[in-house]
Design an enzyme around this catalytic site. Structure first.
Site, short mmCIF file in Angstrom:
data_model
loop_
_atom_site.label_atom_id
_atom_site.label_comp_id
_atom_site.label_asym_id
_atom_site.label_seq_id
_atom_site.Cartn_x
_atom_site.Cartn_y
_atom_site.Cartn_z
N GLN A 346 0.72 -1.48 -0.05
CA GLN A 346 -0.14 0.44 -0.07
C GLN A 346 1.11 1.26 0.12
OE1 GLN A 346 -1.89 -1.25 3.82
NE2 GLN A 346 -0.92 -0.72 4.91
N ASP A 381 -5.21 7.81 5.22
CA ASP A 381 -3.54 8.02 5.01
C ASP A 381 -2.56 6.75 4.00
OD1 ASP A 381 -3.47 6.46 7.28
OD2 ASP A 381 -1.78 6.95 8.24
N ASP A 416 1.06 -7.54 5.54
CA ASP A 416 -0.16 -7.02 6.19
C ASP A 416 -1.15 -7.04 5.39
OD1 ASP A 416 -0.94 -4.70 7.89
OD2 ASP A 416 -1.34 -3.94 6.42
N ASN A 417 -2.37 -7.51 5.98
CA ASN A 417 -3.67 -7.67 4.98
C ASN A 417 -3.70 -8.45 3.58
OD1 ASN A 417 -5.02 -6.89 6.35
ND2 ASN A 417 -5.01 -4.39 6.46
N GLU A 445 -1.00 -11.48 8.04
CA GLU A 445 -1.50 -11.08 8.35
C GLU A 445 -3.12 -11.19 8.38
OE1 GLU A 445 -3.36 -7.30 10.41
OE2 GLU A 445 -2.82 -7.65 8.60
N LYS A 555 1.06 2.70 16.95
CA LYS A 555 1.49 2.78 15.59
C LYS A 555 1.41 4.38 15.53
CE LYS A 555 -1.88 0.72 12.96
NZ LYS A 555 -2.93 0.75 12.52
N TYR A 556 0.48 5.83 16.31
CA TYR A 556 0.68 6.66 15.94
C TYR A 556 2.38 7.75 16.93
CZ TYR A 556 -3.69 5.09 13.95
OH TYR A 556 -4.34 3.68 13.41
#
Length: 694
Positions: A346, A381, A416-417, A445, A555-556
């Site tokens: 992504q 984002d 991821d995903n 995941e 994460k942030y």
């Protein structure tokens, strides 16, 4: 006197019932039928889609199973013929499960990587048929003379087989003569029928008729780390991060994160998983706690990959350089840790791909690019990739990226995903990479529906996230553990992560320290692979209101943790995690998945399961048995009776055996029915080792 550990000679397999190798001569079947003379169905290991192959890892105890039967009362036998990747051939005897379902099984542990081939061979077992009938009839005085003559003829038929050892042929010739000798009483003849040496000879070299050869199947055997490991996840930017006088935080680097590696290794973990280490987008950067506006100094989500500084093949400048990353990988390896790197396909809105390859994204009618969503979550984002506009271009680029990180020493990718990308893409990518380096491991995941999650595993993912984090009651765990250890174990290997940056279940939020302790105990003993996200050992259990995520989510933002202070105050779960990993390393039964068997308790909160590995399948030849009894109610003390099927580890029901709790050191003598009391606030779980017994 110094002692040494006894290990078995190097061999491509270990087996609980290996036989002397002999060729198979099939009975001539009729060409107009698809069913063999002795029908065989439901062979395992298998996958739901015949276009794919089942898998195992090197050293895994694989149950080879098939359903086989024949008409009437005559007995049959079933063999497994196994071919190693090097072409070595071996033969193994299956035993009937005696469950009334005509199922047969043998445990074999392939120890060499590569593609194995196997097939089942069923046959009429003429000695077993005669032995069973003769034992009943001679003892009852029915057709004794006929049974004795039939046995003599059968023994002489075996004598004619030149492949039998001379001593065995002589024994059978003498036994045939005694059966025909009228001076030998029926009672003495019955001793011949029941002679264990004769039975052992025929078990190793059965007299076969109506031999039916089944279809040949493939089994992919991958390296041990594809199925076994203790994972630890941390964000490199938080390790060594420091708060400045103005309140902002200076990012940690690969160099500062390396100082955390000895502690992770000391806890006994094998794999260190890093979230994305690439530049993070500036446009639409998320603020703390997933807010839509970031403040100065907010680092953004690592999964919003790409900026003017580069994309998926670049290291975030705050973390260091590519040379720094390589040094980090080398240092981790020196501590016995493999690095698993996140592969998130992504892009942030300012990723170079957005301008260089706009066709790789989905453009909406208003001209904007669609951002990612996982309702009700929104990821403003992140732009998801469109795999259909330029599939060849995407394939080429992703393969280049994977090869780039492989060149830096990365052998494990946490994807991821993956369920939001085409399945055929993953099948192609994983197969292509495996052709170049079969040691590369991909972890899916994919918290999604069973069908896509399982299909990802079938398509090639060596490991998968699972529903473990949401399975917390006894009933839920029994159903879950039964499924992963049997129903899907031929193709899907779950990694039982206890938590992630995205997942802080209500069980952990409200269960307190007992919940953290028991979840770790179950994950580490039920799964061959399990994982922990940093902060678990500090009992970080405060959620952002209305969510399953930790408040002040890492994460942030940067997370500054004082590991040393927590341990000095005795306020850390690290010693318990360390002990769990020590137990896993010392007990090979725990580094298996398919050997998990559920047992029973009278309490609806006491979960009971055991893992047994026969001595024939261990490196030192010693059997290993672990019994786990866990109180899954973190708010109470429970006492109940526990009921065990001790036959699974060779103990006759009712006979005593000794166990030691590997956490507390307490010892007891148990039988198949035992009283237990587990206090969630003290020790919520027993991890019991069954001591050697005769």
């Amino acid at each position: 006197m110094a002692t040494t550990t006894r290990t078995r000679p190097s061999k491509a397999w270990r087996s609980t019932a290996e036989l002397p190798l002999r060729p198979a001569v099939a009975w001539q079947s009729h060409a107009d039928t698809t069913v063999g003379r002795i029908p065989m169905t439901l062979p395992r290991p298998s996958v739901p889609d015949p276009g794919f192959r089942p898998s195992a890892f090197a050293g895994e105890a694989v149950p080879f199973r098939v359903t086989a039967f024949r008409e009437g009362h005559d007995l049959i036998g079933v063999h497994l013929r196994l071919f190693s990747p090097a072409g070595e051939e071996s033969l193994h005897r299956l035993s009937s499960l005696d469950d009334g379902l005509d199922r047969w099984c043998v445990l074999v542990s392939p120890t060499a990587q590569g593609t194995w081939r196997f097939r089942f061979e069923a046959f009429g077992d003429d000695f077993a048929t005669w032995e069973h009938a003769a034992d009943l009839k001679i003892a009852a005085g029915v057709d004794a003379a006929l049974m004795r003559e039939s046995g003599a003829l059968l023994f002489l038929r075996a004598v004619a087989e030149k492949s039998r050892p001379i001593a065995e042929r002589r024994r059978l010739e003498a036994a045939a003569a005694r059966l025909r000798d009228s001076a030998v009483s029926d009672l003495a003849a019955l001793e011949i029928v029941r002679d264990p040496d004769i039975a052992a000879g025929f078990a190793a070299r059965p007299l076969q008729s109506l031999v039916t050869i089944g279809e040949t199947f493939d089994l992919l055997v991958e390296r041990e780390r594809a199925g076994v490991g203790a994972w630890y996840e941390f964000f490199p930017r938080s390790e060594g991060a420091t708060r400045l006088k103005d309140g902002t935080v200076r990012s940690g680097t690969f160099r500062t994160a390396a100082t955390r590696l000895p502690a992770v290794a000391a806890m006994g973990f094998d794999v260190l998983y890093l979230p994305p280490i690439h530049p993070i987008g500036e446009r639409n950067r998320k603020g703390r706690n997933n807010t839509l506006e970031s403040r100065p100094g907010d680092p953004g989500s690592p999964w919003a990959i790409g900026s003017a500084a580069g994309g998926h093949d670049t290291v975030h400048p705050d973390l260091g350089t590519l040379d720094d990353f390589r040094a980090f990988v080398t240092t981790a390896a020196a501590h016995g840790l493999e690095i698993a790197l996140d592969l998130a396909l992504q892009a942030a809105p300012d990723h170079p791909w957005v301008t260089e390859h706009p066709e790789w994204f989905t453009t909406l009618p208003d001209g904007s690019i669609a951002y990612a969503e996982n309702p009700p979550k929104k990821y403003q984002d992140i732009y998801p990739i469109n795999f259909d506009n330029d599939p060849e271009g995407i394939r080429t680029e992703v393969l280049r990226i994977v090869r780039h990180w492989m060149a830096q020493g990365v052998k494990i990718f946490r994807v991821d995903n993956p369920h939001t990308k085409p399945l055929q893409f993953w099948e192609w990518l994983i197969a292509t990479v495996a052709d170049e380096d079969p040691d590369v491991v991909f972890l899916a995941e994919a918290f999604t529906r069973p069908a896509p999650m399982q299909r990802l595993a079938i398509a090639g993912f060596q490991q998968s996230y699972s529903y473990f984090t949401w399975r917390n009651t006894k009933v839920e765990l029994e159903e879950f553990l039964g499924e992963i250890s049997d129903e899907t174990s031929d193709f899907m290997r779950p990694n039982l992560f206890v938590n992630t940056p995205d997942i802080l279940t209500e069980y952990l939020q409200y269960g307190g320290r007992p919940a953290y302790r028991v979840r770790a105990a179950i994950a580490a003993t039920a799964g061959a692979s399990y994982g922990v996200y940093a902060g678990y050992e500090l009992y970080e259990n405060v959620a952002r209101p209305g969510s399953e995520e930790n408040i002040d989510n890492e994460k942030y933002e940067y997370k500054l943790r004082d590991w040393a202070a927590a341990e000095a105050a005795g306020d850390s779960l690290a010693p318990f995690l360390t002990r769990l990993n020590e137990i896993r390393r010392a007990h090979p039964a725990l580094r298996q998945l398919r050997n998990l068997r559920l047992h029973w308790s009278d309490d609806d909160a006491i979960l009971v399961y055991a893992k047994h590995l026969p001595g024939a399948l261990t490196a030192d030849g010693k059997a290993d048995t672990i019994i786990v009894v866990a109180n899954v109610d973190p708010h109470s003390a429970r006492q109940t009776m526990v009921h065990l099927d001790t036959r699974q580890w060779g103990v006759t029901p009712g006979d005593p055996f000794d166990v030691v709790d590997l956490v507390t050191g307490a010892e007891w003598t148990w039988t198949d029915h035992n009283f237990v009391r587990l206090d969630a606030f003290n020790e919520p779980a027993h991890i019991l080792h069954v001591k050697e017994h005769s």
